[in-house]
Design an enzyme around this catalytic site. Sequence first.
Site, PDB file in Angstrom:
ATOM      1  N   GLU A 131       2.758   4.866  -4.261  1.00 10.05           N
ATOM      2  CA  GLU A 131       2.769   5.735  -5.440  1.00 10.05           C
ATOM      3  C   GLU A 131       4.123   6.430  -5.656  1.00 10.05           C
ATOM      4  O   GLU A 131       4.371   6.796  -6.807  1.00 10.05           O
ATOM      5  CB  GLU A 131       1.647   6.787  -5.329  1.00 10.05           C
TER       6      GLU A 131
ATOM      7  N   ASP B 280       0.844  -1.193   0.000  1.00  9.03           N
ATOM      8  CA  ASP B 280       0.000   0.000   0.000  1.00  9.03           C
ATOM      9  C   ASP B 280       0.884   1.250   0.000  1.00  9.03           C
ATOM     10  O   ASP B 280       2.090   1.186   0.252  1.00  9.03           O
ATOM     11  CB  ASP B 280      -0.903  -0.011   1.229  1.00  9.03           C
TER      12      ASP B 280
ATOM     13  N   ASP C 191      -9.302   3.037  -2.615  1.00  6.22           N
ATOM     14  CA  ASP C 191     -10.244   3.518  -1.603  1.00  6.22           C
ATOM     15  C   ASP C 191     -11.558   3.960  -2.253  1.00  6.22           C
ATOM     16  O   ASP C 191     -11.811   5.155  -2.459  1.00  6.22           O
ATOM     17  CB  ASP C 191      -9.632   4.678  -0.828  1.00  6.22           C
TER      18      ASP C 191
END
Length: 876
Positions: A436, A433, A529
């Site tokens: 990015e 997670d 999300d």
Amino acid sequence: MARNLSKFVFFALLGFSCAFNDFGFTEEEVSAFTNPYVVTSVSQSSSSVYISAAYQAPAGEIDFLGAEQIIQSLSIVIQYDNAYRVRVTITDANNSGRWRVPDSIPPYSPTGPGTFYSLTPIVVGQPLSIKITRTTDNKVVFFLNPNQPFGYNDQDIGFANWLGYPIQVMGLGERISSFVLAQGSYTLYARDRGSPIDTGDTPDSNMYSAQPFYLAVDNQLAAHGGLFLNSNAMTSFVGSNFVGFRTTGGIIDFFLFIGPEPADVIYQYHQLIGNPTLVPWWGLGWHQCRWGMQNISVVANVSNSYTTYNLPLDAMWIDIDYMNQFQDFTLDPVNFPQASVSAWVAGLTKANKHFVPIVDAGIAQNTQYATYSAGLALNVYIASPNHAGPTTGVVWPGTAVFVDWTNPKATAFWTSQLTGFQTLAGFSGIWLDMNEASNFVNGEPNYPPTKITNLTMPYTPGQDVNMNSLDVASTHYGGVLEYNLHSMFGFYETFATFQYFSSQNLRPFIITRSSFVGTGRYAGKWTGDNFSQWSFMAYSITGLFDLGMFGIAFAGADICGFQGNTNEELCSRWMQLGTLYPFSRNHNQIMQVDQYPWSFGPTLLQTSNIAIRTKYSLLLHFATGMFRVSQNGGMHFRPAFFDYPNDINLLNNATSHFMLGEGLIVHPVLSPGLTRMSAYFPSDLWYDFYQGTYTQLNYYNTVNLNVTLPGPIPIHVRGGHIISTLDNSNTVLDAITLRKSPITLVVALNGAFQANGHAVFDNGVSASTISANEFTMVNYHYQYLNQTSDTLIIQPSVNGYTRPAGEFPYISNIIIYGCVEGVRNVFYSSNAYTGQLNPVFLLWNPTTSVCKINLSSSRVPVQPDVAATITINFYL
């Protein structure tokens, strides 16, 4: 002096937000615009065309991208990769070291000119023009038009593929959008952004990944595709008859995929980037997570509740709750003490279940933290532009550093941390997670970004590139800037994690949030999300279509929604849909209501049980389909339009249905309050999956379906296909135990009384299964023999796996949809036995035209992977 239009002119010339007279240009000046590069030489080899071009000031002193840092000399190579793919590379002729994407696509050798496309000759002395035509229909599929925008500046490169006919465009991820993109502009740059809806009119509505691939379908429903292999922040422009790109660096490296059908384009693309990774058998089962399970007792209570409610479960996930001060590879000593976690994991393992923890990208900058110190000693962190040492950001543990995956020591460092964590926590898979990489501040704390910002760049797609990012002036191994590598962080992290699993010959179970071109070779992905809303349930289908096109076959969305509170009806419908994602996980945010299958009452509980067990009944079908995608490319979860590319209704209403492989179509319920639903079907023979009844379509190819709750999701079998189902799906509590189930073959006949199917058998865990041929591929072929007899032929095409005793022990039933006569007797012929079988019963329902042949107690078990012929004789 040339006018500087670097902020605006590309929009104006492509006809979006501006008009030419907004900048004082006359129509004569605009019509005089040409490509500012003139061809100076052309040569050719057996597989490529080589072109040189030089910059020439445009007529009327109008520069496309302004005068800053113009690249004066271009080197162009048009490479004939194979019969269906062309590569166009445009670089700075005077700078061979200019940034280009490394590692994303596997090495390959071009095979020479193809017969399915032709290149218009390039003329010396004329503006640069490249036109490629598909020979099967004489359609232009790539045109660098000399009279349209083109520019090549150091930090501002723009070009477009001008087609001259209407197209509909898909892809260009990652974003929440309709499947067919609206005309507009779309930012591509990895961002931690919570699911904004992107309609093409608001820059920076992109999300976690950068996937600059598109599929274009023309008004004749023929398709082609394009990949702009560039990792810099960019904008893509979708028009009525073109697709354009404007990027902030790198080179033009464009791949063209000839098609001509949508599925062809996807196969051609996957042939380039590599096929999706093969995931473990258990990974296709049911998964449960929840942010906010505050201690191991709560986690254990949830996993135990699955047994209490007699629901299958294959993996329990834990979010950042388990970490000590949100530090990767640690356990909270108070709420998740190691002894308790180890005992819980041991119980999961004994019950054939698995543990998947989250791992965040940021490594806490804490000298008392062993992982940070180990990385610091190896110098494997991205370096700061402001001081000696690692660049920092702020994430869950506070100040954090980030692994430089391009450092030769980084993968060994990462696998050593995973190895230690395996000893500590006993995980079966990893959830990546925040990769990015995400940052809670803009750039490095206490050092505002100054070196590379929207103020220093001639063009910025949307917000500043430092927004919630590491400072893009940070440096990687060899001095490469984060500016160039930012959108590839997730790609490299999944590769390093993949190396950990493959070193043990284990199929990777990796779920990542951020992705780039080629990520699917190493990992699966979830859509991030999302919201607990009906619209986002529908958007999840688009998201999975896009990820499948991008080569990430193992994908899913947070079932019942992540942000906001769900309700019983929405969660019930989402359970029906989500259990048919390749990756099926229920997950939601801290402080939201619980949304476990038992959280709202009997309707959700019963619907969840039906839904999960429907997935388990089809697990061999899923495993076979996903195996074939890993072997050959393509998509298992896909738009029905890909199977019926001449039906425009399927494209215009893509998310109202989807295919699971070649044989099943699913119509999810995407609106509240429905008990009956009108469903559109492609022109074909369709049978209800559960009952076998023939689906009579009306003039408009629709039928009203019963969709009351609790109940199953509508699934129909396509005539001409054989679906393998697993009998024990209604009783097992995990996917591993399901491997001991007998198999029922559902045979859905077409108009010629024929059907075909496949099944793949392997051990479900080994990474080398495909490369070492450690699998058995079985083809099932049902055919009309004569007026009173049909045959079912079982024929292995690869025979590399021997099933252990008790695994998929026999074919228990043959159920025939479209059966017009009752079965009289059944004969079996193989190397081991030839003679009549003694089925327990032969049932025929003349109302539904369904025949059921039960073979579970035959004196000779019918093996699902042994060459044989079954002859079925009917009453006259």
